[in-house]
Design a protein around this motif. Structure first.
Motif, PDB file in Angstrom:
ATOM      1  N   GLN A 131      -0.741  39.382   5.751  1.00 18.72           N
ATOM      2  CA  GLN A 131      -0.302  39.331   4.368  1.00 18.72           C
ATOM      3  C   GLN A 131       1.145  39.781   4.224  1.00 18.72           C
ATOM      4  OE1 GLN A 131      -3.172  41.746   2.309  1.00 18.72           O
ATOM      5  NE2 GLN A 131      -4.491  39.977   1.929  1.00 18.72           N
ATOM      6  N   LEU A 132       1.571  40.708   5.074  1.00 15.58           N
ATOM      7  CA  LEU A 132       2.915  41.259   4.979  1.00 15.58           C
ATOM      8  C   LEU A 132       3.374  41.681   6.367  1.00 15.58           C
ATOM      9  CD1 LEU A 132       5.266  42.449   3.208  1.00 15.58           C
ATOM     10  CD2 LEU A 132       3.959  44.567   3.160  1.00 15.58           C
ATOM     11  N   THR A 156       5.843  35.630  10.047  1.00 16.90           N
ATOM     12  CA  THR A 156       5.756  35.200   8.646  1.00 16.90           C
ATOM     13  C   THR A 156       5.577  33.703   8.566  1.00 16.90           C
ATOM     14  OG1 THR A 156       7.116  37.060   7.944  1.00 16.90           O
ATOM     15  CG2 THR A 156       6.924  35.228   6.419  1.00 16.90           C
ATOM     16  N   HIS A 167       0.610  43.979   8.134  1.00 12.32           N
ATOM     17  CA  HIS A 167      -0.446  44.307   7.184  1.00 12.32           C
ATOM     18  C   HIS A 167      -1.344  43.089   7.012  1.00 12.32           C
ATOM     19  CE1 HIS A 167       1.573  48.016   5.968  1.00 12.32           C
ATOM     20  NE2 HIS A 167       2.696  47.322   5.988  1.00 12.32           N
ATOM     21  N   GLU A 174       6.680  43.699   7.887  1.00  5.58           N
ATOM     22  CA  GLU A 174       7.913  44.378   7.511  1.00  5.58           C
ATOM     23  C   GLU A 174       8.553  45.042   8.722  1.00  5.58           C
ATOM     24  OE1 GLU A 174       7.336  47.511   4.649  1.00  5.58           O
ATOM     25  OE2 GLU A 174       5.456  48.107   5.561  1.00  5.58           O
TER      26      GLU A 174
END
Length: 190
Positions: free
Chosen positions: A133-134, A180, A154, A136
């Motif tokens: 989902q994420l 991503t 995440h 970073e």
């Protein structure tokens, strides 16, 4: 599951295929992943080991100073030998940090990312691209000083969240962008 040690210190001729990918990672190049072969493990750069060893020396050096100075001032010079315990822990920690650093590796496969770590208790996390989902990239002040960054993944399930610490910032950004992109492509069909 047995995985290759991504930080074998042998010569290039003696390295296993997974170790060759680790050498390419340190130089910034990443080998393409072949679906027929096992995963190509990428090792963490040596800057992370330097950072962790510096932190060990700073903290245990301060502890050794306090352990030798405080008893010496309060109870006399015979008690200053307490400084030997933190110094022994420092020597043990120096070796253990390298073993821990050697245990870390990650591999990009067609459908997921593998993260392997641990000396006594080996842990391998598999993060499917479609569940991310994420992604970073973080870098604190000490990490930035050493030219390092961490990638935090995440997912919907907290149990599959994962971190890859101590990457070179360019590799961390490349990995973030790739994960991503793959995550968006895989989740489009859900």
């Amino acid at each position: 599951m047995e995985t290759g040690n991504p930080h074998d210190t042998g010569t290039a001729e003696a390295r296993r295929p997974a170790d060759a990918a680790a050498g390419a990672s340190a130089a910034g190049a990443v080998e393409p992943v072949s679906p027929d072969d096992g995963p190509e493990w990428i090792a963490l750069p040596p800057g992370l080991l330097k950072l962790r060893r510096l932190m060990l020396v700073v903290w245990l050096g301060l502890l050794a100073l306090a352990a030798g100075l405080v008893p010496g001032l309060l109870a006399g010079p015979g008690w200053a030998g307490f400084a030997a315990l933190p110094l022994a822990v420092l020597a043990w920690g120096w070796v253990m940090l390298e073993r821990n650093w050697r245990s870390w590796g990650y591999a990009e496969r067609a459908d997921d990312l593998l993260i392997s770590r641990g000396v006594l208790w080996r842990r391998e996390t598999i993060v499917p691209y479609g569940r991310m989902q994420l992604v970073e990239v973080t870098s604190g002040p000490v990490e930035r000083h050493f030219g390092l960054a961490s990638v935090q993944l995440h997912t919907a399930a907290a149990a599959t969240d994962a971190t890859i610490p101590g990457l070179v910032p360019a590799e961390a950004e490349r990995l973030r962008d790739r994960l991503t992109e793959l995550g968006e492509a895989r989740s489009a069909g859900l």
